[in-house]
Scaffold this motif. Structure first.
Motif, PDB file in Angstrom:
ATOM      1  N   PHE A  57       8.915   5.633   4.757  1.00  0.00           N
ATOM      2  CA  PHE A  57       9.943   4.599   4.683  1.00  0.00           C
ATOM      3  C   PHE A  57      11.081   4.901   5.654  1.00  0.00           C
ATOM      4  CE2 PHE A  57       7.998   3.098   0.705  1.00  0.00           C
ATOM      5  CZ  PHE A  57       8.134   1.733   0.881  1.00  0.00           C
ATOM      6  N   THR A  72      14.388   4.192   1.181  1.00  0.00           N
ATOM      7  CA  THR A  72      14.363   5.617   1.509  1.00  0.00           C
ATOM      8  C   THR A  72      15.436   6.375   0.741  1.00  0.00           C
ATOM      9  OG1 THR A  72      13.599   5.079   3.749  1.00  0.00           O
ATOM     10  CG2 THR A  72      14.467   7.295   3.389  1.00  0.00           C
ATOM     11  N   THR A  89       6.354   4.631  11.438  1.00  0.00           N
ATOM     12  CA  THR A  89       6.091   4.829  10.012  1.00  0.00           C
ATOM     13  C   THR A  89       5.128   5.987   9.803  1.00  0.00           C
ATOM     14  OG1 THR A  89       6.444   2.461   9.604  1.00  0.00           O
ATOM     15  CG2 THR A  89       5.297   3.712   7.895  1.00  0.00           C
ATOM     16  N   TRP A 134      16.315  -3.442  -2.844  1.00  0.00           N
ATOM     17  CA  TRP A 134      15.819  -3.145  -1.509  1.00  0.00           C
ATOM     18  C   TRP A 134      14.361  -3.523  -1.343  1.00  0.00           C
ATOM     19  CZ3 TRP A 134      19.862  -3.012   1.155  1.00  0.00           C
ATOM     20  CH2 TRP A 134      21.012  -2.369   0.701  1.00  0.00           C
ATOM     21  N   ARG A 135      13.565  -3.324  -2.350  1.00  0.00           N
ATOM     22  CA  ARG A 135      12.160  -3.728  -2.251  1.00  0.00           C
ATOM     23  C   ARG A 135      12.045  -5.251  -2.122  1.00  0.00           C
ATOM     24  NH1 ARG A 135       8.553   0.376  -3.171  1.00  0.00           N
ATOM     25  NH2 ARG A 135       9.401   2.260  -4.170  1.00  0.00           N
ATOM     26  N   LEU A 138      14.785  -5.812   7.656  1.00  0.00           N
ATOM     27  CA  LEU A 138      13.704  -4.832   7.514  1.00  0.00           C
ATOM     28  C   LEU A 138      14.276  -3.420   7.586  1.00  0.00           C
ATOM     29  CD1 LEU A 138      10.702  -4.105   7.317  1.00  0.00           C
ATOM     30  CD2 LEU A 138      10.577  -4.306   9.813  1.00  0.00           C
ATOM     31  N   LEU A 189      12.565  -6.306   1.422  1.00  0.00           N
ATOM     32  CA  LEU A 189      11.346  -6.164   2.218  1.00  0.00           C
ATOM     33  C   LEU A 189      10.372  -7.307   1.945  1.00  0.00           C
ATOM     34  CD1 LEU A 189      10.724  -2.303   1.941  1.00  0.00           C
ATOM     35  CD2 LEU A 189      11.867  -3.570   3.767  1.00  0.00           C
ATOM     36  N   LEU A 238       9.793   3.702   8.837  1.00  0.00           N
ATOM     37  CA  LEU A 238       9.856   2.246   8.865  1.00  0.00           C
ATOM     38  C   LEU A 238      11.272   1.783   9.208  1.00  0.00           C
ATOM     39  CD1 LEU A 238       8.613  -0.548   8.309  1.00  0.00           C
ATOM     40  CD2 LEU A 238       9.124  -0.208   5.880  1.00  0.00           C
ATOM     41  N   ALA A 239      12.269   2.412   8.571  1.00  0.00           N
ATOM     42  CA  ALA A 239      13.660   2.066   8.866  1.00  0.00           C
ATOM     43  C   ALA A 239      13.999   2.371  10.318  1.00  0.00           C
ATOM     44  CB  ALA A 239      14.599   2.827   7.926  1.00  0.00           C
ATOM     45  N   ALA A 244      14.306  -0.997   4.296  1.00  0.00           N
ATOM     46  CA  ALA A 244      13.584   0.275   4.357  1.00  0.00           C
ATOM     47  C   ALA A 244      14.531   1.452   4.186  1.00  0.00           C
ATOM     48  CB  ALA A 244      12.841   0.391   5.684  1.00  0.00           C
TER      49      ALA A 244
END
Length: 211
Positions: free
Chosen positions: A161, A76, A198, A89-90, A68, A93, A164-165, A72
């Motif tokens: 994002f 980013t 986030t 990368w998507r 995750l 996720l 999120l990371a 993320a």
């Protein structure tokens, strides 16, 4: 000296010594180290870390949080460079989400219904909600700082994002301390802590990453 030669020298001197990607990776690394320093000076490893590592549910937390954070962070980086695509990368996720759903379904299948709420609430929900954002503040600050050198088309979303990371980095460190290993606990309380970061990243992106 010819004018063209002078312009060439000035342009070469003005060119950045490091690419944005290199700066971003360095900032991400610094954020991870900073979160680790806060972790070891505030909470530390759980006493039964070695024993827990031999169980299936404890490593699962890292199998969720590490990808995750990586996914993320990759999104980013892509969003900070308009010409770049987020590509794989998507999908990372998406894979993490699928793994989380599978883990939750397995937990609900294995546990009797009367144990579901106990596993979800756990022992340290409030502490989890405080500690994950605490561990994530450093990584978020590092990412927002370096993202100011990029060119995000959507500042708020890019910041989200990044948050999120950062939240996932904080959650990864916290997982090494947390005695609650149930996927139900992780899905609810870890997610809330990450969601807080986030939202903080979104607010920071809107205010700090505008062109």
């Amino acid at each position: 000296m010819k004018t063209d030669d002078l312009i060439h020298l000035l342009a070469r001197d003005a060119a950045p010594q490091w690419s944005f990607r290199t700066l971003y990776i360095a900032a991400l690394f610094c954020g991870v180290v900073l979160a680790g320093a806060v972790f070891f000076t505030t909470v530390g490893l759980r006493p039964d870390f070695a024993l827990a590592a031999g169980t299936p549910r404890f490593p699962l937390k890292f199998a969720l949080m590490l990808p995750l954070a990586l996914g993320a962070a990759g999104v980013t980086l892509a969003m900070a460079q308009p010409a770049a695509g987020s590509g794989i990368w998507r999908w990372v996720l998406v894979a993490v989400s699928a793994l989380a759903v599978g883990a939750i379904a397995s937990e609900l299948y294995v546990l009797p219904p009367e144990m579901w709420m106990t596993s979800l609430v756990g022992q340290n929900a409030a502490f989890c909600l405080r500690t994950i954002p605490l561990l994530a503040l450093g990584p978020l600050a590092c990412l927002l700082l370096v993202l100011r050198q990029g060119a995000p088309t959507y500042p708020g979303l890019t910041g989200a994002f990044a948050g999120l990371a950062a939240g996932a980095i904080g959650a990864t460190w916290y997982a090494a301390h947390c005695p609650d290993d149930s996927p139900l606990f992780v899905a609810v309380w870890y997610s809330l802590g990450i969601l807080a970061m986030t939202l903080a990243g979104y607010a920071g992106g809107r205010s700090l990453l505008r062109w």
